[in-house]
Design an enzyme around this catalytic site. Sequence first.
Site, PDB file in Angstrom:
ATOM      1  N   CYS A 165      48.711  44.177  40.440  1.00  0.00           N
ATOM      2  CA  CYS A 165      47.901  44.937  40.012  1.00  0.00           C
ATOM      3  C   CYS A 165      47.519  46.592  40.687  1.00  0.00           C
ATOM      4  CB  CYS A 165      46.231  44.087  40.070  1.00  0.00           C
ATOM      5  SG  CYS A 165      46.485  42.750  39.202  1.00  0.00           S
ATOM      6  N   HIS A 304      38.288  48.975  41.550  1.00  0.00           N
ATOM      7  CA  HIS A 304      39.097  47.782  41.113  1.00  0.00           C
ATOM      8  C   HIS A 304      38.186  47.172  40.433  1.00  0.00           C
ATOM      9  CE1 HIS A 304      42.751  45.902  40.671  1.00  0.00           C
ATOM     10  NE2 HIS A 304      42.337  44.819  41.309  1.00  0.00           N
ATOM     11  N   GLU A 315      35.212  44.247  47.940  1.00  0.00           N
ATOM     12  CA  GLU A 315      35.388  45.621  47.498  1.00  0.00           C
ATOM     13  C   GLU A 315      34.301  46.329  47.851  1.00  0.00           C
ATOM     14  OE1 GLU A 315      37.140  48.627  44.220  1.00  0.00           O
ATOM     15  OE2 GLU A 315      36.643  46.621  43.702  1.00  0.00           O
ATOM     16  N   LYS A 336      37.008  48.823  34.117  1.00  0.00           N
ATOM     17  CA  LYS A 336      37.437  47.353  33.549  1.00  0.00           C
ATOM     18  C   LYS A 336      36.453  46.620  32.810  1.00  0.00           C
ATOM     19  CE  LYS A 336      41.030  46.380  36.973  1.00  0.00           C
ATOM     20  NZ  LYS A 336      40.948  47.701  38.036  1.00  0.00           N
ATOM     21  N   HIS A 341      41.405  43.898  32.706  1.00  0.00           N
ATOM     22  CA  HIS A 341      42.091  44.135  33.687  1.00  0.00           C
ATOM     23  C   HIS A 341      43.473  44.304  33.138  1.00  0.00           C
ATOM     24  CE1 HIS A 341      43.880  44.479  37.240  1.00  0.00           C
ATOM     25  NE2 HIS A 341      43.563  43.287  37.915  1.00  0.00           N
ATOM     26  N   PHE A 400      47.631  41.007  43.705  1.00  0.00           N
ATOM     27  CA  PHE A 400      48.131  39.784  44.436  1.00  0.00           C
ATOM     28  C   PHE A 400      48.908  40.040  45.490  1.00  0.00           C
ATOM     29  CE2 PHE A 400      47.138  36.575  40.872  1.00  0.00           C
ATOM     30  CZ  PHE A 400      45.766  36.783  40.990  1.00  0.00           C
TER      31      PHE A 400
END
Length: 414
Positions: A165, A304, A315, A336, A341, A400
């Site tokens: 991502c 994010h 975050e 998002k 996402h 990830f």
Amino acid sequence: MERRRVAVTGLGTVNPTGLSVEESWQNIRQGKVAIAPIERFDTTDFRVKLAGEIRHFDPTRWMDRKEARRLALFSQYAMAAAVEAIKQAGISCDPENPDPKTGVLISSGIGGLSVIEEEHDRGKEKGFERVSPLFIPLTISNMAAGNIAIRFGFQGMCSCTVTACAGGSNAIGDAFHRIRDGYEDVMVCGGTEAAITPLSIGGFAAMRALSTATDPLRASIPFDADRGGFVMGEGAGVLVLEEWEHAKKRGARILAELVGYGANCDAYHITAPSPNGRGAAACMELALEDAGISAKEISYINAHGTSTKLNDAGETAAIHQVFGDHAKDIPVSSTKSMTGHLLGAAGGVEAVFCVMSLVDQFVPMTAGYRTPDPACDLDYVTEGGRSMPLSFVLSDNLGFGGHNAVLIFKKAEA
């Protein structure tokens, strides 16, 4: 060696909120949520019912039928976004006279997963040597970049960043450094993804990563106490980056300047971000150092903001670490909440929105937010978008494997 400046001269996107930058940005400005029940396949036996699907996408709007048949959906999305961005930038592109100083860097986290699923079914039924001869070139993740380069005759560096991502932001940041350091004059860069498939949804659901909400307005709800996982989206976001003087010389419209890039790794866990946010914080600091600015100069953060418990809290902690007392004064929002996402395309699409924020001097909202979470205590722009002065905008994406990528854009000079 003197660092060359890098301008943004073209933008392109297809994503759940629209099939062009103009359409998408208008919907983002209005806070319109594009999440809806999945139509791509039957979800009767799935706990996950919602996604951010692109509707009414006809690839022949951007390519002929023959080309479309030779591109998997993720590559079609990338081509559509690239066509729009290249047209806006007005850069020369002629396959008969290839350009060795223009390159392509397009990320995809998963590539042609739908093709893999379809051809596996075909192989099980008819024998695996009876699958399509186009199976491999349709599927592999680098083919979005490769097909863009082939169509337009771009012979500079052509590659595919695969960092989950964070990939779209890594692709843009790596392209930025290629131009700044003199390897290319122009880069077409961003991310693309088309992973709304039974296997993908099933796999993420098995991890308990996806929202099982049934209300589209309360499914992707970053920073909200009731958040329960991300909503899968799809699409592509592409930027044309150009060496500043190269753009000025040909009279290009400069939309923004890309000034900073940070990339690092949490080295913590294969799927979970570091809960204390240290990796993300260090990445933001790298980007600030690269840009040569202080934390107090950031006007807005496009987070994010995935709508997962761990990401949003971590975050938020990272932003506090980097910005200190100034953190409470910075608007932070997650688009998002409207797109879902987009995995490897997230950074590309969100970079488009960051540039448009600077162009319009407007901060988009975090849609759907209702319930405060003590672990998420920043200004998440929850009451509607804001018109306000913006100088530097930071885009933050995490992936990830512990991948972190941060971009900083600057308002274009008059």
